[in-house]
Design a protein around this motif. Structure first.
Motif, short mmCIF file in Angstrom:
data_model
loop_
_atom_site.label_atom_id
_atom_site.label_comp_id
_atom_site.label_asym_id
_atom_site.label_seq_id
_atom_site.Cartn_x
_atom_site.Cartn_y
_atom_site.Cartn_z
N LYS A 7 1.01 -1.25 -0.02
CA LYS A 7 -0.10 -0.06 -0.14
C LYS A 7 0.71 1.10 0.06
N ASN A 8 0.34 2.27 -0.58
CA ASN A 8 1.21 3.60 -0.81
C ASN A 8 2.23 3.60 -1.42
N ILE A 9 2.59 2.40 -2.24
CA ILE A 9 3.91 2.62 -3.01
C ILE A 9 3.48 3.27 -4.30
N PRO A 10 4.60 4.14 -4.69
CA PRO A 10 4.29 4.66 -6.03
C PRO A 10 4.05 3.51 -7.18
N LEU A 172 2.14 4.54 -20.15
CA LEU A 172 2.46 4.43 -18.77
C LEU A 172 1.61 5.58 -18.02
N PRO A 173 1.35 4.93 -16.65
CA PRO A 173 1.04 6.16 -15.87
C PRO A 173 1.76 7.30 -15.57
N GLU A 174 1.07 8.48 -15.12
CA GLU A 174 2.03 9.60 -14.96
C GLU A 174 2.93 9.27 -13.77
N PRO A 175 4.06 9.69 -13.81
CA PRO A 175 4.97 9.36 -12.57
C PRO A 175 4.31 10.05 -11.09
N ASP A 176 4.23 8.99 -10.11
CA ASP A 176 3.89 9.69 -8.90
C ASP A 176 4.92 10.14 -8.10
N PHE A 177 5.92 9.58 -8.32
CA PHE A 177 7.32 10.18 -7.39
C PHE A 177 8.40 10.37 -8.45
N ILE A 178 8.98 11.67 -8.11
CA ILE A 178 10.12 11.70 -8.92
C ILE A 178 11.60 12.00 -7.83
N ILE A 179 12.68 11.11 -8.17
CA ILE A 179 13.82 11.21 -7.10
C ILE A 179 14.75 11.70 -8.17
N ARG A 180 15.51 12.72 -7.78
CA ARG A 180 16.64 13.38 -8.21
C ARG A 180 17.83 13.14 -6.85
N THR A 181 19.12 12.39 -7.62
CA THR A 181 20.15 12.13 -6.63
C THR A 181 21.06 13.26 -6.63
N SER A 182 22.01 13.36 -5.90
CA SER A 182 23.13 14.20 -5.80
C SER A 182 22.86 15.76 -4.88
N SER A 198 3.12 15.02 -9.63
CA SER A 198 4.31 14.35 -9.15
C SER A 198 4.77 14.76 -7.86
N GLU A 199 5.14 13.88 -6.96
CA GLU A 199 5.83 14.39 -5.61
C GLU A 199 7.13 14.29 -5.75
N LEU A 200 8.18 15.21 -5.52
CA LEU A 200 9.57 15.55 -5.97
C LEU A 200 10.38 15.27 -4.63
N TYR A 201 11.41 14.58 -4.77
CA TYR A 201 12.29 13.85 -3.70
C TYR A 201 13.89 14.37 -4.16
N PHE A 202 14.65 15.00 -3.37
CA PHE A 202 16.04 15.24 -3.63
C PHE A 202 17.16 14.69 -2.74
N ARG A 216 14.34 2.73 -0.19
CA ARG A 216 13.37 2.30 0.99
C ARG A 216 12.98 3.82 1.81
N LYS A 217 14.25 4.47 2.02
CA LYS A 217 13.86 5.66 2.67
C LYS A 217 12.95 6.51 2.04
N ALA A 218 13.44 6.61 0.65
CA ALA A 218 12.77 7.42 -0.32
C ALA A 218 11.05 7.22 -0.37
N LEU A 219 10.86 5.89 -0.33
CA LEU A 219 9.49 5.33 -0.37
C LEU A 219 8.46 5.54 0.94
N LYS A 220 9.60 5.51 2.04
CA LYS A 220 8.89 5.89 3.39
C LYS A 220 8.46 7.39 3.37
N GLU A 221 9.44 8.24 2.72
CA GLU A 221 9.05 9.63 2.64
C GLU A 221 7.82 9.73 1.59
N TYR A 222 7.72 9.11 0.55
CA TYR A 222 6.42 9.23 -0.26
C TYR A 222 4.94 8.90 0.40
N ALA A 223 5.30 7.67 1.10
CA ALA A 223 4.14 7.30 1.89
C ALA A 223 3.47 8.17 2.85
#
Ligand code: IPE
Ligand code: IPE
Ligand code: MG
Length: 233
Positions: A7-10, A172-182, A198-202, A216-223
């Motif tokens: 549940k709650n996984i993008p 494809l479905p639209e992205p729920d979550f965008i992760i940009r590293t660095s 989309s939810e954004l995460y940096f 996993r940390k990113a997905l926790k934040e998304y949830a």
């Protein structure tokens, strides 16, 4: 069509893989060694995404602006992508990974184009995880291409829905979550139209160091995010 295990996984995660060059510099290595480690991070991330039950991932691998880099770096990236796809073709086929691409492939070397064609054909019926590779991709070019397609089909005006249906990622479905590293906090022309909500995460981690723990940390934040889409909840 795109079922999730948890549940709650993008359903669809977009990843702007950034920091390969900085990772290499920090080790005193040439930039292409960073891209090599970056490919290993892609491999690890695919395994983790399958495990976690994510349905779609879009990896930003080469942007329409990355042609500004040296020929040596560009060729190095193309060879790494080609060799990676070649070595993983059977593995992906067996594990239910479907490879798709978005972006204009025409300018790429023939050997890379051939490898892409083969792997897309071999994995087209797979359902577990769609790995969408953004190659020579730009969000603006994607929108312009969609509108031009509609104009060529006779449209005088276009709707939001028609544009969406004519983007590279229309299946494809639209992205729920965008992760940009660095640690860079920008989009750099990735999936502009598709990421409206989309939810954004940096995270600060450099892409070659990205692993299941970071995911996993990113997905926790998304949830924890409260997606409202302009409404009230
Ligand atoms: C991302 O890493 C990979 C590509 C853009 C192909 P970079 O190569 O941009 O790494 P930095 O930003 O220079 O550290
Ligand atoms: C974005 O990273 C493109 C990819 C990850 C393929 P860049 O490193 O090219 O982006 P900028 O130049 O820092 O904005
Ligand atoms: Mg970069």
């Amino acid at each position: 069509m795109f079922k999730n295990k948890v549940k709650n996984i993008p359903q669809h995660i977009g990843i702007i893989m950034d920091g390969n060059g900085r990772w290499a510099s920090l080790q005193g290595l040439p930039r292409n060694m960073g891209h090599k480690e970056g490919i290993n991070a892609v491999d690890r991330t695919i395994d983790a995404l399958i495990k976690l039950g994510v349905s779609v991932v879009s990896f930003f691998a080469f942007s329409t602006e990355n042609w500004k880099r040296s020929e040596q770096e560009i060729t190095g990236i193309f060879n790494l992508v080609r060799d990676f796809l070649h070595s993983k073709r059977n593995n992906f086929k067996e594990r239910g990974v479907k490879i798709t691409t978005m972006g204009e492939l025409e300018p790429f070397p023939e050997d890379l184009k051939k490898e892409l064609e083969l792997i897309k054909e071999d994995t087209k019926n797979n359902k577990k995880l769609t790995v969408n590779l953004a190659l020579n991709y730009g969000g603006r070019a994607d929108i312009v291409r969609a509108v031009n397609k509609l104009i060529n089909e006779g449209a005088k005006e276009v709707t939001e829905k028609e544009i969406l249906e004519n983007l590279y990622s229309s299946d494809l479905p639209e992205p729920d979550f965008i992760i940009r590293t660095s640690g860079e906090k920008r989009i750099s022309n990735f999936m502009l139209y598709q990421m409206a909500y989309s939810e954004l995460y940096f995270p600060k981690v450099l892409w070659p160091n990205f692993n299941e723990r970071h995911l996993r940390k990113a997905l926790k934040e998304y949830a924890k995010r409260n997606r409202r889409f302009g409404g009230i909840k």
